[in-house]
Design an enzyme around this catalytic site. Sequence first.
Site, PDB file in Angstrom:
ATOM      1  N   TYR A  41     -17.290  -1.108   2.788  1.00  0.00           N
ATOM      2  CA  TYR A  41     -16.558  -2.053   1.953  1.00  0.00           C
ATOM      3  C   TYR A  41     -15.124  -1.581   1.702  1.00  0.00           C
ATOM      4  O   TYR A  41     -14.281  -2.387   1.311  1.00  0.00           O
ATOM      5  CB  TYR A  41     -17.241  -2.233   0.592  1.00  0.00           C
ATOM      6  CG  TYR A  41     -18.630  -2.811   0.624  1.00  0.00           C
ATOM      7  CD1 TYR A  41     -19.209  -3.285   1.805  1.00  0.00           C
ATOM      8  CD2 TYR A  41     -19.389  -2.878  -0.542  1.00  0.00           C
ATOM      9  CE1 TYR A  41     -20.489  -3.803   1.813  1.00  0.00           C
ATOM     10  CE2 TYR A  41     -20.666  -3.409  -0.539  1.00  0.00           C
ATOM     11  CZ  TYR A  41     -21.220  -3.856   0.634  1.00  0.00           C
ATOM     12  OH  TYR A  41     -22.490  -4.362   0.639  1.00  0.00           O
ATOM     13  N   HIS A 102     -27.172   2.074   5.942  1.00  0.00           N
ATOM     14  CA  HIS A 102     -26.623   0.727   6.010  1.00  0.00           C
ATOM     15  C   HIS A 102     -26.630   0.197   7.452  1.00  0.00           C
ATOM     16  O   HIS A 102     -26.143   0.868   8.348  1.00  0.00           O
ATOM     17  CB  HIS A 102     -25.186   0.802   5.489  1.00  0.00           C
ATOM     18  CG  HIS A 102     -24.587  -0.491   5.064  1.00  0.00           C
ATOM     19  ND1 HIS A 102     -23.232  -0.627   4.840  1.00  0.00           N
ATOM     20  CD2 HIS A 102     -25.123  -1.708   4.798  1.00  0.00           C
ATOM     21  CE1 HIS A 102     -22.964  -1.853   4.439  1.00  0.00           C
ATOM     22  NE2 HIS A 102     -24.090  -2.534   4.415  1.00  0.00           N
TER      23      HIS A 102
END
Length: 267
Positions: A41, A102
Amino acid sequence: MFDHQTQLGLGTYTLTGKSGTKTIATAFDTGYRHVDTARLYGNEREVGNAIASAEIDRENLFVATKVAHFEEPEKTTEYIQTAVEESFERLGVDRIDLLYHHWPRNQDDIKTVLPILESYVEDGIVSHLGVSNYTVDDMELARDLVDVPIAANQVEMHPLLQQSELRSYLADTETQLVAYSPLAQGEVFDVDAVCDVAAKHGVSEAVVSLAWLLSKDGVAAIPRTSSIDHLADNFTALDVTLDDEDIERIDAVERTHRCEDPSWMRW
């Protein structure tokens, strides 16, 4: 792992820069105590700045982040270790409450990355090991790979993607489901069942969708918003109780919509 205060968290994807820090800090002021970020992010430092400025005891905050290794697959061990070290530095914490693997590209990713993340739990500087976008087959493999419990699997879930098979599987494990994109990027606002239940309770469609998720055993949700008004509205879902008829009405939604669907994922 999640209590009433942390079952509803804040997703922070796209919350960057000074405005991102301000939004996250406002979420803490609103009452959010679970914050979710990721290396990909690019905003762990913003989350860390908001944590540093919050007048909240660190023990009362639940901080989650995620690492993936496909940026430099040829340097997996070194890359993951560096990524985790950088996450600690950017977040400004000496403990990460939940560390996720992730977006696994394949099961070789899982075999390589998960044992590295497990070591941080064994060392005591990460409280819980998590996985993200793992299928049932991936979960089976993961449970055989590591000795520490897999505390959470973060996947897309909302009334248009109810994850029934995965939830059924997780019900027999110690793994909770954390729902990202819990409002289907606004698609739930056009679902008749959600609209009708919202009108019945005098709340927004967003609140109904979140309350529906929170009514499911072992499910937490992390809505993302940059709107201060929506932060406050979403948070009220913790105090909304849907009755059996409401839940059954939404359970019966037959539309299917997946917001995040990379071509390389093996759903």
